[in-house]
Scaffold this motif. Structure first.
Motif, short mmCIF file in Angstrom:
data_model
loop_
_atom_site.label_atom_id
_atom_site.label_comp_id
_atom_site.label_asym_id
_atom_site.label_seq_id
_atom_site.Cartn_x
_atom_site.Cartn_y
_atom_site.Cartn_z
N GLN A 10 0.81 -1.22 0.00
CA GLN A 10 0.00 0.00 0.00
C GLN A 10 0.84 1.27 0.00
O GLN A 10 0.35 2.34 0.30
N GLN A 11 2.12 1.15 -0.33
CA GLN A 11 2.93 2.36 -0.41
C GLN A 11 3.80 2.31 -1.66
O GLN A 11 4.17 1.24 -2.12
N PHE A 12 4.09 3.47 -2.19
CA PHE A 12 4.95 3.57 -3.36
C PHE A 12 6.40 3.56 -2.93
O PHE A 12 6.78 4.28 -2.01
N GLY A 13 7.19 2.75 -3.59
CA GLY A 13 8.63 2.74 -3.38
C GLY A 13 9.32 3.09 -4.70
O GLY A 13 8.98 2.53 -5.74
N ARG A 14 10.24 4.03 -4.66
CA ARG A 14 10.96 4.44 -5.86
C ARG A 14 11.78 3.26 -6.39
O ARG A 14 12.40 2.53 -5.62
N LEU A 15 11.79 3.09 -7.70
CA LEU A 15 12.64 2.06 -8.28
C LEU A 15 14.10 2.47 -8.10
O LEU A 15 14.44 3.64 -8.27
N PRO A 16 14.95 1.50 -7.80
CA PRO A 16 16.38 1.82 -7.72
C PRO A 16 16.91 2.16 -9.11
O PRO A 16 16.35 1.71 -10.12
N ALA A 17 17.98 2.93 -9.17
CA ALA A 17 18.54 3.32 -10.47
C ALA A 17 18.97 2.10 -11.28
O ALA A 17 18.67 2.01 -12.47
N THR A 18 19.65 1.16 -10.64
CA THR A 18 20.15 -0.03 -11.32
C THR A 18 19.87 -1.26 -10.46
O THR A 18 19.54 -1.14 -9.28
N ALA A 19 20.07 -2.43 -11.04
CA ALA A 19 19.89 -3.68 -10.29
C ALA A 19 20.85 -3.74 -9.10
O ALA A 19 20.51 -4.27 -8.04
N ALA A 20 22.04 -3.17 -9.25
CA ALA A 20 23.02 -3.18 -8.16
C ALA A 20 22.55 -2.35 -6.96
O ALA A 20 22.98 -2.58 -5.84
N ASP A 21 21.64 -1.41 -7.20
CA ASP A 21 21.11 -0.56 -6.13
C ASP A 21 19.87 -1.13 -5.46
O ASP A 21 19.32 -0.54 -4.54
N ARG A 22 19.40 -2.28 -5.93
CA ARG A 22 18.15 -2.88 -5.45
C ARG A 22 18.23 -3.23 -3.98
O ARG A 22 19.17 -3.87 -3.53
N GLU A 23 17.23 -2.79 -3.22
CA GLU A 23 17.12 -3.15 -1.80
C GLU A 23 15.89 -4.02 -1.54
O GLU A 23 15.84 -4.71 -0.54
N VAL A 24 14.90 -3.96 -2.42
CA VAL A 24 13.69 -4.77 -2.28
C VAL A 24 13.78 -5.90 -3.31
O VAL A 24 13.82 -5.65 -4.51
N GLU A 25 13.85 -7.13 -2.80
CA GLU A 25 13.99 -8.29 -3.68
C GLU A 25 12.87 -8.33 -4.72
O GLU A 25 11.70 -8.16 -4.40
N GLY A 26 13.26 -8.55 -5.98
CA GLY A 26 12.29 -8.68 -7.05
C GLY A 26 11.85 -7.37 -7.68
O GLY A 26 11.19 -7.37 -8.72
N ARG A 27 12.18 -6.25 -7.07
CA ARG A 27 11.76 -4.95 -7.61
C ARG A 27 12.59 -4.63 -8.85
O ARG A 27 13.81 -4.75 -8.85
N ALA A 28 11.92 -4.23 -9.90
CA ALA A 28 12.61 -3.81 -11.12
C ALA A 28 13.40 -2.54 -10.84
O ALA A 28 13.09 -1.79 -9.91
N SER A 29 14.41 -2.29 -11.64
CA SER A 29 15.16 -1.04 -11.53
C SER A 29 14.70 -0.08 -12.62
O SER A 29 14.12 -0.49 -13.63
N ARG A 30 14.99 1.19 -12.42
CA ARG A 30 14.71 2.21 -13.44
C ARG A 30 15.38 1.83 -14.76
O ARG A 30 14.78 1.88 -15.81
N GLU A 31 16.63 1.41 -14.66
CA GLU A 31 17.38 1.02 -15.86
C GLU A 31 16.69 -0.13 -16.60
O GLU A 31 16.57 -0.12 -17.83
N PHE A 51 11.12 11.71 -15.80
CA PHE A 51 10.13 10.94 -15.04
C PHE A 51 10.81 10.11 -13.96
O PHE A 51 11.93 9.65 -14.13
N SER A 52 10.10 9.89 -12.87
CA SER A 52 10.54 8.94 -11.85
C SER A 52 9.63 7.72 -11.94
O SER A 52 8.50 7.80 -12.40
N PHE A 53 10.15 6.57 -11.52
CA PHE A 53 9.41 5.30 -11.57
C PHE A 53 9.24 4.75 -10.16
O PHE A 53 10.16 4.83 -9.34
N TRP A 54 8.07 4.15 -9.91
CA TRP A 54 7.68 3.70 -8.59
C TRP A 54 7.00 2.34 -8.69
O TRP A 54 6.35 2.03 -9.69
N GLU A 55 7.10 1.55 -7.62
CA GLU A 55 6.35 0.30 -7.54
C GLU A 55 5.37 0.42 -6.38
O GLU A 55 5.71 0.88 -5.30
#
Length: 176
Positions: A10-31, A51-55
């Protein structure tokens, strides 16, 4: 770095810039999102610069023409652009109508009765010599190609994925 964070539905989390920056497992990256649109539809990555991207939820990616603190608890933030966390990523109807005009690849041009059939949400047999999978269905309007929506092309059939609320009963769309 701390242990991986969890996705909060129920909350928006910003996509990380790259896969290397991922903190939430399975979340796509901006890249990865930008690469998807570049590889699948040949949409220039520069289109998404401002634009910014969010999940929100599991794999529902939103695009926002501004910035906001992350995470953020709001009902909506921009518009949904992509469904991830499934075997094949699926662009949304809204994303294709907004950004599909920039595509130069995997665009099936249909006019007349074929376009009207697609807009009504009906599947149809069509010849297509391009890639199978999710396509941008488009038709000519005033000499320009305009996206109608997302289609799934498999086994000689174009399946309309136009959401029920967006389906229209149209007379055959002309190319004028």
């Amino acid at each position: 770095m701390s242990d991986a964070q969890e996705n909060v539905g129920q909350q928006f989390g910003r996509l990380p810039a790259t896969a290397a920056d991922r903190e939430v497992e399975g979340r796509a990256s901006r890249e990865e999102v930008i690469d998807f649109f570049a590889e699948r539809f040949d949409i220039d990555p520069a289109v998404f610069e401002d634009f910014s991207f969010w999940e929100k939820g599991k794999g529902k990616i939103w695009i926002f023409a501004a910035d906001a603190p992350s995470p953020i608890r709001v009902e909506g933030l921009g518009m949904t652009v992509l469904r991830t966390r499934q075997e094949h990523w699926k662009p949304t109807q809204s994303a294709i109508q907004r950004f599909g005009g920039h595509a130069t690849k995997n665009v099936i041009e249909i006019d007349g009765e074929a376009a009207a059939t697609f807009a009504r949400g009906e599947d149809q047999e069509l010849d297509w010599d391009g890639d199978w999978g999710y396509l941008i269905a488009a038709h000519g309007v005033g000499g320009e190609r305009e996206p109608i929506g997302v289609g799934l092309y498999v086994y000689g059939e174009l399946r309309s994925t136009v959401p029920k609320g967006n389906q229209e009963s149209l007379s055959p769309l002309s190319t004028d």
